[in-house]
Design a protein around this motif. Structure first.
Motif, PDB file in Angstrom:
ATOM      1  N   MET A 128       4.184  -3.898  -1.113  1.00 12.40           N
ATOM      2  CA  MET A 128       4.556  -5.318  -1.167  1.00 12.40           C
ATOM      3  C   MET A 128       5.762  -5.471  -2.079  1.00 12.40           C
ATOM      4  O   MET A 128       5.807  -4.945  -3.177  1.00 12.40           O
ATOM      5  N   SER A 129       6.736  -6.247  -1.652  1.00 15.58           N
ATOM      6  CA  SER A 129       7.971  -6.418  -2.438  1.00 15.58           C
ATOM      7  C   SER A 129       7.740  -7.307  -3.630  1.00 15.58           C
ATOM      8  O   SER A 129       7.019  -8.288  -3.572  1.00 15.58           O
ATOM      9  N   LYS A 130       8.404  -6.987  -4.736  1.00 14.77           N
ATOM     10  CA  LYS A 130       8.274  -7.773  -5.950  1.00 14.77           C
ATOM     11  C   LYS A 130       8.977  -9.109  -5.822  1.00 14.77           C
ATOM     12  O   LYS A 130       8.725 -10.019  -6.589  1.00 14.77           O
ATOM     13  N   THR A 131       9.910  -9.214  -4.837  1.00 15.16           N
ATOM     14  CA  THR A 131      10.670 -10.463  -4.722  1.00 15.16           C
ATOM     15  C   THR A 131       9.868 -11.575  -4.092  1.00 15.16           C
ATOM     16  O   THR A 131      10.263 -12.715  -4.109  1.00 15.16           O
ATOM     17  N   LYS A 132       8.710 -11.296  -3.536  1.00 14.95           N
ATOM     18  CA  LYS A 132       7.874 -12.326  -2.909  1.00 14.95           C
ATOM     19  C   LYS A 132       7.071 -13.023  -3.993  1.00 14.95           C
ATOM     20  O   LYS A 132       6.114 -12.502  -4.511  1.00 14.95           O
ATOM     21  N   ILE A 153      -3.182 -12.615  -2.691  1.00 11.91           N
ATOM     22  CA  ILE A 153      -3.688 -11.552  -1.799  1.00 11.91           C
ATOM     23  C   ILE A 153      -3.404 -10.188  -2.413  1.00 11.91           C
ATOM     24  O   ILE A 153      -4.231  -9.270  -2.364  1.00 11.91           O
ATOM     25  N   PHE A 154      -2.254 -10.069  -3.060  1.00 15.60           N
ATOM     26  CA  PHE A 154      -1.916  -8.806  -3.713  1.00 15.60           C
ATOM     27  C   PHE A 154      -2.911  -8.480  -4.819  1.00 15.60           C
ATOM     28  O   PHE A 154      -3.380  -7.365  -4.960  1.00 15.60           O
ATOM     29  N   PHE A 169       3.901  -8.229 -15.098  1.00 11.28           N
ATOM     30  CA  PHE A 169       3.410  -6.870 -15.310  1.00 11.28           C
ATOM     31  C   PHE A 169       2.538  -6.413 -14.139  1.00 11.28           C
ATOM     32  O   PHE A 169       2.682  -5.284 -13.648  1.00 11.28           O
ATOM     33  N   VAL A 170       1.647  -7.263 -13.691  1.00 10.52           N
ATOM     34  CA  VAL A 170       0.740  -6.899 -12.595  1.00 10.52           C
ATOM     35  C   VAL A 170       1.509  -6.632 -11.308  1.00 10.52           C
ATOM     36  O   VAL A 170       1.130  -5.769 -10.496  1.00 10.52           O
ATOM     37  N   ALA A 171       2.610  -7.371 -11.112  1.00  8.33           N
ATOM     38  CA  ALA A 171       3.369  -7.234  -9.868  1.00  8.33           C
ATOM     39  C   ALA A 171       4.175  -5.939  -9.796  1.00  8.33           C
ATOM     40  O   ALA A 171       4.669  -5.578  -8.733  1.00  8.33           O
ATOM     41  N   ARG A 172       4.291  -5.208 -10.902  1.00  5.81           N
ATOM     42  CA  ARG A 172       5.072  -3.975 -10.893  1.00  5.81           C
ATOM     43  C   ARG A 172       4.339  -2.870 -10.139  1.00  5.81           C
ATOM     44  O   ARG A 172       3.116  -2.794 -10.138  1.00  5.81           O
ATOM     45  N   ASP A 173       5.120  -1.992  -9.561  1.00  7.39           N
ATOM     46  CA  ASP A 173       4.541  -0.896  -8.783  1.00  7.39           C
ATOM     47  C   ASP A 173       3.968   0.207  -9.667  1.00  7.39           C
ATOM     48  O   ASP A 173       3.086   0.956  -9.240  1.00  7.39           O
ATOM     49  N   GLY A 211      -3.800  -2.675 -15.423  1.00  9.99           N
ATOM     50  CA  GLY A 211      -3.817  -3.758 -14.417  1.00  9.99           C
ATOM     51  C   GLY A 211      -5.088  -4.578 -14.524  1.00  9.99           C
ATOM     52  O   GLY A 211      -5.066  -5.815 -14.449  1.00  9.99           O
ATOM     53  N   GLU A 212      -6.217  -3.872 -14.685  1.00  6.29           N
ATOM     54  CA  GLU A 212      -7.493  -4.589 -14.836  1.00  6.29           C
ATOM     55  C   GLU A 212      -7.482  -5.455 -16.088  1.00  6.29           C
ATOM     56  O   GLU A 212      -7.877  -6.627 -16.074  1.00  6.29           O
ATOM     57  N   ARG A 213      -7.000  -4.862 -17.201  1.00  4.41           N
ATOM     58  CA  ARG A 213      -6.966  -5.625 -18.457  1.00  4.41           C
ATOM     59  C   ARG A 213      -6.077  -6.860 -18.314  1.00  4.41           C
ATOM     60  O   ARG A 213      -6.410  -7.948 -18.798  1.00  4.41           O
TER      61      ARG A 213
END
Length: 912
Positions: free
Chosen positions: A1-5, A13-14, A290-294, A301-303
């Protein structure tokens, strides 16, 4: 999924995808790793060794590990078991909790040093604990066992004593270790050093900062107390525990969240710093980035997602409903995506429950507090959850369940953070359940323990004040409401509390402070309902307690000095509102207190006409009945039957009759009968018959209805009523049978069935029973005999009736006819003297001018027969004076006198 969305739905959903991904990772097992259960920590090795020995004795091999903690020194930890996965270790620990071997635990990875210590300790324990035989004394009644050296080891009664040779044997037989499981120390040994409880929800993979106390034995005595709670109510826990031997006390500590260490991620640590600084909006944005990063790791991510939920929660606490709704969604997704065995979820459940509380979704909050307790029984948040469950049940109106929860909390956490609130809430819950005695016990005991009401719910304070008011403990109510008014001067319920305070002063007969507070309410909240109620109260005081002299000039004192003006003001302001209705009712009450019942009755009637659908209609009807009843009694005592009938039509006819009103119904019925309103009399009696619950009274009413129907010449209807009544009357009820026969005889007489009437009347007068209206009965009996030409017997019964009429001072309608009939019988036998006496009685008892003229004419005729022409002339002259020169009776007298003179002149000629 692109970060630009950046759209919210796609981003959501992500996150859900991440949740599922991280949830799948949570079950991975590292090859070769082992886990152990951390049971307890001690300051001395001797204490730890004793614990290891006891655990080994009941089948749980244990070992000791020494640790050095900064600023706390050396500690000796007790561990048991080794398991290939953390989950298996947790399952084993949960099983130990169920068996009440321990009451909380931590799961730790098993290090190489610990493995060696475990092996060494197991070798030592092979020869010491498992195989060693000891004598254990158990109590078959309490199901508890005692080890040598424990306080009650040698105090179990013989008939309850059971002997075991190992703790495992006792446990398998269903027994639990007594007390707190501690063995009484020898006098020359060092006493155990008290330690602080460790909070279970802390991560099991992190070195704890403070040690947990010995958790060898679950405190089962608390459960025993809870089971017998019904027996000790409403005695508060402090009193109840004094009656038993429970000596353990579980204290509650405020949970402290562990400060999270730096992660190594610049962006994550930035968000964490913003969170610590309570910059929640920016923390949300940074965590979101931060969460949106690959390259975000699963753990961080959970934290981050948990922290984002917390940010929404904290922003929601500040008043944002939108953030609260988002917090709910985040927390629910966290719980769904990360399994319950994760310790962090205890706090998640807690905050989710709190969020639902803020949203006033109490059932959902209740479910999540219960989930926290069931899934994390060792969590340090359990005390709060236990207390909050009681609060929510209280909010939902499930008061009986709420009481159970509050008392259970108090029994377990007697010195807990929420103990004061729980204590007062138990009292308040009993108050809401309308169990005043229990509420008073708890309120009184709560005030002894915590006389300062600071921190007690405002609603509870108000309820406590009203409770004291309901018990007429006005001085206590005044103190409580005064506290509320001074403590919460900006509260939305301040005017309500002020009104309670003023009412308490009034009830305590402290008129001046009551007027002062009422005046203050009117000044401060002039358009409020409480201000209008204050005006009503001041007016009421003006009626009941006039003349109070105030040291201070009160701007609204005129409501007290002119009550009727106050009522008029409120009625003119809004005639349709509740206040206007109350004002009109109080105006009626005021007239009652001023002894003006007729005016009060008019006011109550006005109320019923103006507000037929009011919730106060029943009160108005009751008041109307009371004043109408007073007026009816007063009129009846004066024989003013017309006045009684008037009150009936104006007042009593407007309200439903009640079963207990026979006495007043009787007076109204007599009055209606005496003024000749027979139709209304029948209506009144039939209406009362429909509500009457006393069979004897109902039968009397039916007889009266039959008599009334006779008065309306509906003889067949009356006869039908009496016949039906006769069929259901017991043969033993002689008085009622006599009354029925008497009325049946009267019907026969009026229907001119004289033979039947004579027979029935003879049976009645010879029955020996008391006869209703005996004068009328003997009159009808005599008249029936007269119609049958049995003049002698008829005259005897006329004279009996005359005695009864003489005893009755009332002038009955038609009584003149009775004496005329009696005089006629005397006249038939030329008994002029007695005949003249009866005609004079007829003249005195009659109020009809025409009948009076007839009786005077008959008296004149009798005097003529007695050759007393002067008295005869006097009688004739009275008739002519009353009738006038051209009147009918003047002409009758002139005609009679002329005829008599002609007869006297020519009588001798006619005889010859």
């Amino acid at each position: 999924m692109s970060k630009t969305k950046k759209s919210k739905p796609v981003f959501f959903i992500f996150w859900v995808t991440l949740f599922i991904f991280w949830a799948n990772l949570s079950g991975v097992v590292v090859a070769g790793s082992q886990y152990t259960i951390h049971c307890a920590s001690y300051k001395t090795r001797e204490q730890a060794a004793a614990d290891v020995k006891q655990l080994a004795g009941i089948g749980y091999p244990a070992f000791i590990s020494q640790v050095d903690i900064k600023d706390k020194g050396k500690w000796y930890r007790v561990y048991t078991g080794k398991y290939p996965t953390k989950e298996k270790a947790r399952q084993a620990a949960d099983e130990m909790v169920k068996k009440k071997v321990i009451n909380e635990y931590f799961i730790f990875p098993l290090s190489a040093d610990q493995k060696a210590q475990n092996k060494e300790n197991n070798i030592k324990n092979d020869n010491s604990s498992p195989g060693k035989s000891i004598t254990i004394i158990a109590n078959s009644d309490s199901k508890r066992y005692h080890l040598p050296g424990m306080p009650f080891y040698d105090k179990v009664k013989k008939h309850h004593r059971v002997v075991f040779h190992s703790e495992s044997e006792a446990i398998n037989a269903g027994y639990h270790k007594a007390g707190n499981g501690n063995i009484r120390p020898a006098k020359d040994k060092q006493a155990a050093v008290p330690v602080t409880k460790k909070h279970p929800e802390k991560s099991s993979s992190v070195q704890p900062k403070q040690e947990i106390p010995s958790a060898k034995v679950k405190k089962d005595t608390i459960d025993a107390k809870t089971k017998t709670m019904e027996k000790i109510r409403p005695v508060p826990p402090a009193l109840a525990l004094e009656k038993n031997t429970v000596k353990t006390k579980i204290t509650e500590q405020e949970p402290v969240e562990k400060e999270e260490a730096k992660s190594g991620s610049v962006l994550y640590d930035k968000a964490l710093d913003e969170l610590k600084k309570k910059d929640y909006d920016n923390a949300l944005l940074t965590f979101k980035e931060f969460v949106a990063r690959d390259d975000t790791s699963n753990e961080l991510g959970e934290r981050a997602l948990r922290h984002m939920a917390d940010c929404h929660f904290f922003l929601g606490e500040k008043g944002s409903k939108d953030h609260l709704l988002l917090a709910v969604q985040f927390y629910k997704n966290v719980l769904q995506s990360f399994p319950d065995q994760k310790r962090n979820n205890a706090l998640t459940y807690l905050r989710l429950a709190r969020t639902y509380e803020y949203l006033n979704k109490y059932p959902e909050a209740l479910i999540n507090y219960e989930n926290l307790i069931s899934k994390y029984p060792q969590s340090a948040y359990i005390p709060e959850a236990s207390f909050k469950i009681g609060v929510l049940l209280h909010q939902l109106g499930k008061y009986s369940q709420a009481v159970d929860k509050f008392i259970a909390y108090l029994m377990k956490y007697r010195g807990g953070v929420f103990a004061k609130q729980a204590f007062y809430l138990v009292a308040d819950t009993y108050y809401k359940m309308k169990q005043s005695a229990s509420a008073e016990v708890w309120f009184r005991d709560a005030q002894k323990k915590w006389p300062d009401l600071t921190g007690v719910s405002r609603e509870v304070v108000l309820d406590m004040g009203q409770h004291k008011y309901s018990l007429r403990r006005y001085d206590e109510a005044i103190k409580i409401f005064s506290f509320y008014v001074n403590m919460y001067s900006q509260d939305e319920k301040l005017k309500e509390a002020m009104l309670f305070l003023a009412n308490s002063y009034q009830a305590d007969d402290q008129i001046k402070p009551a007027l002062a507070v009422y005046n203050l309410i009117i000044d401060k909240y002039p358009e409020s309902k409480e201000a209008q109620e204050s005006i009503l109260a001041m007016a009421s005081l003006g009626i009941d307690k006039p003349g109070a002299k105030m040291f201070l000039a009160l701007e609204n004192i005129h409501y007290y000095k002119d009550p009727m003006g106050a009522y008029k003001l409120l009625l003119d302001k809004d005639q349709k509102g509740d206040i206007a209705q109350t004002a009109l009712l109080q105006k009626g009450d005021a007239f009652r207190r001023l002894k003006n019942d007729r005016k009060a009755a008019d006011i109550y009637l006005e109320f019923l006409k103006m507000y037929p659908q009011s919730k106060m209609v029943a009160e108005a009807r009751k008041s109307l009945k009371q004043v109408a009843g007073s007026l009816i009694y007063a009129g009846y005592q004066k024989n003013d039957y017309l006045a009684v009938a008037d009150i009936y039509f104006k007042a009593y006819r407007m309200v439903p009759l009640q079963a207990d009103e026979y006495e007043i119904v009787d007076k109204m019925a007599v009055s209606l009968s005496n003024v000749g309103l027979t139709d209304d009399l029948v209506e009144l009696l039939r209406n009362y018959k429909n509500v009457c619950k006393d069979d004897k009274v109902a039968d009397k009413i039916m007889i009266r209805i039959a008599k009334a129907e006779m008065g309306r010449h509906k003889y067949n209807e009356a006869e039908k009523i009496l016949s039906e009544l006769m069929t259901k009357t017991s043969a033993k009820n002689i008085p009622q049978i006599t009354a029925i026969k008497q009325n049946m005889a009267e019907i026969a007489y009026r229907k001119k069935m004289y033979d039947k009437a004579v027979v029935d009347f003879a049976a009645v007068v010879k029955s020996g029973q008391s006869i209703n209206d005996p004068g009328q009965a003997y009159w009808s009996y005599a008249a029936s005999l007269k119609e049958k030409k049995e003049d002698s017997l008829a005259l005897q019964n006329y004279l009996i009736a005359d005695k009864y009429f003489d005893q009755d001072k009332q002038i009955l309608p038609g009584l003149g006819d009775f004496y005329k009939e009696t005089g006629d019988l005397y006249l038939k036998t030329n008994n002029y003297k007695n005949s003249l006496s009866m005609y004079n009685k007829a003249l005195s008892k009659s109020s009809d001018p025409e009948m009076k003229s007839w009786y005077l004419f008959s008296i004149g005729q009798i005097y003529q027969k007695m050759d007393n022409n002067s008295e005869a002339q006097k009688a004739f002259n009275k008739i002519k004076a009353q009738s006038g020169p051209e009147g009918f009776w003047t002409k009758v007298v002139d005609y009679h006198v002329s005829g008599q003179q002609w007869w006297n002149k020519y009588e001798d000629y006619l005889k010859n």
